[in-house]
Scaffold this motif. Structure first.
Motif, PDB file in Angstrom:
ATOM      1  N   THR A 273      12.113  -9.292  -0.215  1.00 21.70           N
ATOM      2  CA  THR A 273      11.300 -10.235  -0.984  1.00 21.70           C
ATOM      3  C   THR A 273      10.406  -9.466  -1.941  1.00 21.70           C
ATOM      4  OG1 THR A 273       9.634 -12.000  -0.806  1.00 21.70           O
ATOM      5  CG2 THR A 273       9.536 -10.257   0.837  1.00 21.70           C
ATOM      6  N   PRO A 274      10.114 -10.008  -3.111  1.00 19.91           N
ATOM      7  CA  PRO A 274       9.285  -9.269  -4.070  1.00 19.91           C
ATOM      8  C   PRO A 274       7.827  -9.143  -3.666  1.00 19.91           C
ATOM      9  CG  PRO A 274       9.814 -11.443  -4.916  1.00 19.91           C
ATOM     10  CD  PRO A 274      10.633 -11.251  -3.688  1.00 19.91           C
ATOM     11  N   CYS A 275       7.337 -10.010  -2.796  1.00 23.62           N
ATOM     12  CA  CYS A 275       5.924  -9.948  -2.445  1.00 23.62           C
ATOM     13  C   CYS A 275       5.716 -10.548  -1.058  1.00 23.62           C
ATOM     14  CB  CYS A 275       5.052 -10.672  -3.473  1.00 23.62           C
ATOM     15  SG  CYS A 275       5.497 -12.397  -3.720  1.00 23.62           S
ATOM     16  N   ARG A 276       4.528 -10.325  -0.497  1.00 18.76           N
ATOM     17  CA  ARG A 276       4.236 -10.789   0.861  1.00 18.76           C
ATOM     18  C   ARG A 276       4.223 -12.311   0.958  1.00 18.76           C
ATOM     19  NH1 ARG A 276       0.932  -6.299   0.047  1.00 18.76           N
ATOM     20  NH2 ARG A 276       1.217  -4.618   1.562  1.00 18.76           N
ATOM     21  N   LEU A 337       4.753   0.661  -3.277  1.00 23.85           N
ATOM     22  CA  LEU A 337       3.765   0.486  -4.340  1.00 23.85           C
ATOM     23  C   LEU A 337       4.014   1.566  -5.391  1.00 23.85           C
ATOM     24  CD1 LEU A 337       0.638  -0.161  -2.084  1.00 23.85           C
ATOM     25  CD2 LEU A 337       2.242  -1.831  -3.041  1.00 23.85           C
ATOM     26  N   PRO A 338       4.945   1.352  -6.310  1.00 16.16           N
ATOM     27  CA  PRO A 338       5.377   2.422  -7.215  1.00 16.16           C
ATOM     28  C   PRO A 338       4.336   2.829  -8.247  1.00 16.16           C
ATOM     29  CG  PRO A 338       6.464   0.358  -7.759  1.00 16.16           C
ATOM     30  CD  PRO A 338       5.734   0.123  -6.501  1.00 16.16           C
ATOM     31  N   ALA A 339       3.505   1.878  -8.698  1.00 19.06           N
ATOM     32  CA  ALA A 339       2.507   2.252  -9.696  1.00 19.06           C
ATOM     33  C   ALA A 339       1.455   3.176  -9.091  1.00 19.06           C
ATOM     34  CB  ALA A 339       1.858   0.997 -10.277  1.00 19.06           C
ATOM     35  N   ARG A 340       1.018   2.916  -7.857  1.00 24.73           N
ATOM     36  CA  ARG A 340       0.070   3.808  -7.195  1.00 24.73           C
ATOM     37  C   ARG A 340       0.708   5.156  -6.895  1.00 24.73           C
ATOM     38  NH1 ARG A 340      -2.928  -0.472  -3.033  1.00 24.73           N
ATOM     39  NH2 ARG A 340      -3.169  -2.132  -4.567  1.00 24.73           N
ATOM     40  N   GLN A 354       5.273  -0.921 -12.810  1.00 25.78           N
ATOM     41  CA  GLN A 354       4.139  -1.838 -12.858  1.00 25.78           C
ATOM     42  C   GLN A 354       4.561  -3.260 -12.458  1.00 25.78           C
ATOM     43  OE1 GLN A 354       1.801  -1.296 -16.577  1.00 25.78           O
ATOM     44  NE2 GLN A 354       3.262   0.334 -16.992  1.00 25.78           N
ATOM     45  N   LEU A 355       5.730  -3.657 -12.921  1.00 27.50           N
ATOM     46  CA  LEU A 355       6.225  -4.987 -12.583  1.00 27.50           C
ATOM     47  C   LEU A 355       6.444  -5.116 -11.083  1.00 27.50           C
ATOM     48  CD1 LEU A 355       7.358  -7.759 -13.401  1.00 27.50           C
ATOM     49  CD2 LEU A 355       9.561  -6.646 -13.790  1.00 27.50           C
ATOM     50  N   GLN A 356       7.067  -4.115 -10.463  1.00 28.37           N
ATOM     51  CA  GLN A 356       7.311  -4.154  -9.026  1.00 28.37           C
ATOM     52  C   GLN A 356       6.005  -4.215  -8.235  1.00 28.37           C
ATOM     53  OE1 GLN A 356       9.707  -0.634  -8.530  1.00 28.37           O
ATOM     54  NE2 GLN A 356      11.631  -1.748  -8.719  1.00 28.37           N
ATOM     55  N   GLU A 357       4.999  -3.462  -8.678  1.00 28.86           N
ATOM     56  CA  GLU A 357       3.740  -3.463  -7.935  1.00 28.86           C
ATOM     57  C   GLU A 357       2.999  -4.777  -8.101  1.00 28.86           C
ATOM     58  OE1 GLU A 357      -0.103  -0.631  -7.192  1.00 28.86           O
ATOM     59  OE2 GLU A 357       1.925   0.093  -7.359  1.00 28.86           O
ATOM     60  N   ARG A 358       3.043  -5.333  -9.292  1.00 32.63           N
ATOM     61  CA  ARG A 358       2.354  -6.618  -9.481  1.00 32.63           C
ATOM     62  C   ARG A 358       3.021  -7.735  -8.685  1.00 32.63           C
ATOM     63  NH1 ARG A 358      -0.573  -7.428 -15.240  1.00 32.63           N
ATOM     64  NH2 ARG A 358      -1.594  -5.407 -15.321  1.00 32.63           N
TER      65      ARG A 358
END
Length: 648
Positions: A273-276, A337-340, A354-358
Motif C-alpha cells: 500500500t502507498p501509505c498507512r 522513506l526514500p526522501a529522508r 519525494q512522491l513515494q515519501e509523501r
C-alpha cells in the motif's frame, strides 16, 4: 489472530515473510502455501524467499533453495478452506488434495447449464425481454452461434457475480423472495433471473461459493475460542499461518471469511500500500457496505483520490464493522522513506523519491527539504510515456517468413475470399480451392495465356519441385482444416476433431510443440464440463471458449526478475522494477471499462468491494510507482488493536 503487515515496498514484505519462515520453519515434508493474485508474483516471491533464506557462508551470493512452496490464487484457496469446513470428510484436512473441486457456479462452467435451461426459461412470461432479444439476433436455440453464446455467457457472468458479491440477495432468491440487494422487490422484467437461479440450484445440487462461505462463517461463530472445527484441525495443528501476499482486493464475503478464520487460525496478510491510512475511517456501522464516494475523493490528496480507491476500499473492508472478526487483530507497518534516506546521504531527493515519501507519511508530516522541481536521475524509477502506435518488433521467425510467402503466393494466384464455390454462392473463381487448383496445374502444364482447363489457368511456382509440393500440401491441409472448422458440431465432436487437427499441426514437433500439452489439457477440461451438451457450436464460439481456458495459464511461467519484460496490462506491482514504458494507453485502453448488460444488478447499485476494472488499472499504476529499487530506510511500528499496546 489476523496480522496485517503493510508496506510501500514489496521487498520488505518478502523479507518479513522469509523471516517468518526462518523463525517458524515448516516440517521437512510440509508444504508452505502463500496466496498470491498472479503467476508473475509467485515466480518473483519464490526467488525472494530463496535469497532471504540463504546462508551467506555456504550459499554465497547465488542464494539458497526454497522448496515445497505453493502459490494458490485467493479464489481456489478459500474455496478449499470452505470445503474443508463444510465437508471435512472429502478433503485431506490441509487443502492439498481432495478439496477445491471444480466449482459449477464459476461463469465458464455455469454457462453450459444456463444454455441448456434457456429454452424452458423463455416460455415464462417474465422472460419476455430475452425472447425479444433472441428473436432479433439468434436463428434458434439448437445452434450455438456468437449472439446466443454472448447472451448465455453474460447471464452466467451475472449469476457468478451475484454469488460472490451479493450472497445475501442470492439467499433471498433461493427462499422465493425476488428482491434486489437492498431488499426491494425486483422489476417484473428482471424476475427471470431468480427463477433461473433456483432452477440451476436444483440442477447443480451445490450452492454458490458466497453462500457456502456464509455457512462456514456461521459454523466458525458457533465454535468457542478453544474449539477448532474438524475440517481445520490438521491445518491448525501444523501451526503454519494462512498467508496472503500482495493482494489489492477481495470480495466482502472473502474478507469476512478471513476475519472469521482468524478465530482458530493465524492469518497473515502482507499488503502492499502507498501509505498507512489510504482511507479515512468512518462510522463502523456503515464501513462494511458503503463505498468510498465523492466526499472521500474531495478530502484525500489528488493522487490517492484518482488512483487509490481500489486499495482504500480493500483496507476499509479489512477494518470492517468487527462483526466477523472472531480473532484478535494486529498491525505491523514497514515503510520506506526514500526522501529522508536521500537527505541522510547528503543528496537531493529525486521527484519519485519525494512522491513515494509523501504518499507514505502524508503531506503534512513530511519534514524533509525537497525540491519538487528536481529531475529524476538514473537511480530512480522512470515512467516513460512512449509514443502511441509503436511499430511491432523487427525480429521475425521462420513462421513469419512462411506466412508472408503463402500470403504473397495466394495473392499472385488470384485468391480473394471464400473457401470454395459453395462459400461464394456458386462461383468458385478466386476462392481458395480455385487458387490451389491453379498452383497444382502449374506443376504439369506450362503457364501460357489462353490455356485454362476447367476455367482455371495454370500458374507456376518458384523453387524446386520438392519445395512446390511442400507448399501445396500445406495449402491443402489449410483448406481441409478450414472446411472442417466451418461446420457446427457438438462439444464432443469438436474435442475429438480438434485433437486430430492438433496431431497434424504438431506432428513434426517444432518450436511451438511445448504448447500441445496445455491445449490438450484445456480440451480435456472443456469435455469434462460440457461434454453432455447437445448444442451445436460454431467455430467462433469454440475459439472464445478455448481462448479463455488457455489464457488462465498464459502467465504461469511468470516474469523473470532482473530482465527486460514486455507484458500486457496486468497487476505486476509486486515485482520491483526500474522502468515502466506505457504504450498506446488512450482513453479506450486505460483504464479498462467492463461493459455489463443492462440486466446485471451490480450495475444498478454500487456497493463496497464491487469489482471495477477501471479502479484496478488505476491502482496498478499507483503501486508501480512504489516499486523502484533503492536502498532501504525502514519506518517500523506495530500495535495490537485489542489492547492498544504499541510495539516498536
Amino acid at each position: 489472530m489476523l496480522t496485517l503487515f503493510r508496506s510501500n515496498r514489496a521487498e520488505l514484505l518478502a523479507r518479513l515473510l522469509a523471516t517468518e519462515l526462518r523463525l517458524t520453519p515448516p516440517g521437512p515434508l510440509e508444504p508452505v502455501q502463500v496466496v498470491v493474485n498472479t503467476w508473475p508474483t509467485s515466480r518473483w516471491l519464490g526467488e525472494q524467499i530463496a535469497l532471504e533464506l540463504s546462508d551467506p557462508e555456504t550459499d554465497g551470493a547465488g542464494g539458497g533453495i526454497a522448496a515445497g512452496l505453493r502459490f494458490p490464487f485467493p479464489s481456489s484457496r478459500l474455496r478449499q478452506l470452505v470445503d474443508q469446513l463444510l465437508e471435512p470428510a472429502t478433503g485431506n484436512g490441509d487443502g492439498t488434495a481432495g478439496a477445491g473441486s471444480v466449482d459449477p457456479w464459476r461463469a465458464q462452467n455455469l454457462v453450459w447449464p444456463v444454455l441448456e435451461l434457456l429454452p424452458e426459461l423463455l416460455e415464462e412470461d417474465c422472460a419476455a425481454p430475452l425472447r425479444q432479444w433472441l428473436e432479433r439476433r439468434a436463428p434458434g436455440l439448437q445452434r450455438l452461434d456468437a449472439p446466443l453464446w454472448q447472451l448465455g455467457r453474460a447471464i452466467a457472468d451475472a449469476l457468478d457475480d451475484y454469488g460472490l458479491y451479493r450472497p445475501a440477495m442470492v439467499e433471498a432468491w433461493l427462499a422465493d423472495h425476488d428482491v434486489d440487494a437492498a431488499g426491494l422487490p425486483l422489476a417484473e422484467t428482471l424476475r427471470w433471473q431468480p427463477l433461473l437461479l433456483r432452477r440451476l440450484a436444483a440442477r447443480l445440487e451445490r450452492l454458490p461459493f458466497g453462500l457456502r462461505a456464509r455457512q462456514a462463517i456461521a459454523l466458525l461463530r458457533q465454535c468457542s475460542g478453544a474449539e477448532i472445527p474438524a475440517g481445520l484441525a490438521k491445518l491448525a495443528a501444523s501451526e503454519q499461518p494462512l498467508r496472503l501476499f500482495g493482494l489489492s482486493s477481495l470480495a466482502p464475503v472473502q474478507v469476512e471469511l478471513l476475519q472469521a478464520l482468524s478465530g482458530c487460525l493465524a492469518v497473515d496478510l502482507f499488503l502492499l500500500t502507498p501509505c498507512r491510512d489510504l482511507w479515512q475511517r468512518r462510522d463502523a456501522a456503515t464501513a462494511a457496505t458503503d463505498p468510498l464516494g465523492s466526499d472521500w475523493l474531495l478530502t484525500v490528496p489528488s493522487l490517492e483520490a484518482r488512483f487509490g480507491r481500489l486499495g482504500a476500499e480493500f483496507q476499509q473492508l479489512l477494518e470492517g464493522s468487527g462483526d466477523t472478526q472472531l480473532g484478535s487483530w494486529r498491525e505491523g507497518d514497514a515503510f520506506l522513506l526514500p526522501a529522508r534516506m536521500a537527505a541522510a546521504a547528503e543528496r537531493t531527493a529525486t521527484l519519485l523519491e519525494q512522491l513515494q515519501e509523501r504518499l507514505a507519511v502524508g503531506d503534512t508530516d513530511c519534514d524533509t527539504d525537497c525540491d519538487m522541481d528536481c529531475e529524476m536521475d538514473a537511480t530512480g524509477a522512470e515512467v516513460i510515456a512512449s509514443a502511441i502506435g509503436r511499430p511491432r518488433a523487427l525480429t521475425r521467425s521462420a513462421d513469419d517468413t512462411s506466412l508472408e510467402f503463402h500470403t504473397a503466393l495466394l495473392q499472385r494466384a488470384g485468391f480473394r475470399w471464400g473457401l470454395d464455390g459453395r462459400a461464394r454462392g456458386g462461383d468458385s473463381n478466386h476462392s481458395l480451392s480455385w487458387a490451389i487448383d491453379r498452383l497444382t496445374l502449374g506443376l504439369v502444364l506450362p503457364e501460357e495465356p489462353g490455356l485454362a482447363p476447367a476455367e482455371t489457368a495454370p500458374m507456376a511456382m518458384a523453387g524446386s519441385l520438392e519445395e512446390q509440393i511442400r507448399w501445396l500440401n500445406l495449402l491443402r491441409q489449410l483448406r481441409r482444416s478450414l472446411s472442417w472448422l466451418a461446420q457446427a458440431r457438438s462439444v464432443t465432436e469438436w474435442v475429438s476433431g480438434l485433437r486430430q487437427q492438433l496431431s497434424e499441426l504438431f506432428g513434426d514437433g517444432g518450436e511451438r510443440s511445448w504448447e500441445l500439452q496445455t491445449i490438450q489439457a484445456a480440451l480435456a477440461d472443456w469435455q469434462a464440463i460440457a461434454g453432455s451438451s447437445a448444442l451445436l457450436l460454431e467455430a467462433p464460439v469454440v475459439a472464445e471458449v478455448l481462448d479463455e481456458r488457455l489464457s488462465e495459464a498464459s502467465g504461469r511461467f511468470g516474469h523473470r526478475s532482473g530482465a527486460l519484460t514486455i507484458s500486457a496490462l496486468e497487476p505486476m506491482r509486486a515485482i520491483p522494477h526500474r522502468v515502466v514504458v506505457l504504450m498506446g494507453l488512450d482513453a479506450g485502453a486505460f483504464p479498462r471499462q467492463r461493459q455489463r448488460p443492462g440486466f446485471h444488478l451490480l450495475e444498478q447499485q454500487r456497493r463496497l468491494g464491487d469489482p471495477s476494472p477501471g479502479d484496478q488499472d488505476r491502482y496498478v499504476l499507483l503501486e508501480s510507482l512504489l516499486s523502484a529499487r533503492q536502498h532501504l530506510l525502514i519506518s517500523w511500528s506495530s500495535r495490537d488493536e485489542r489492547t492498544g499496546e504499541a510495539l516498536e
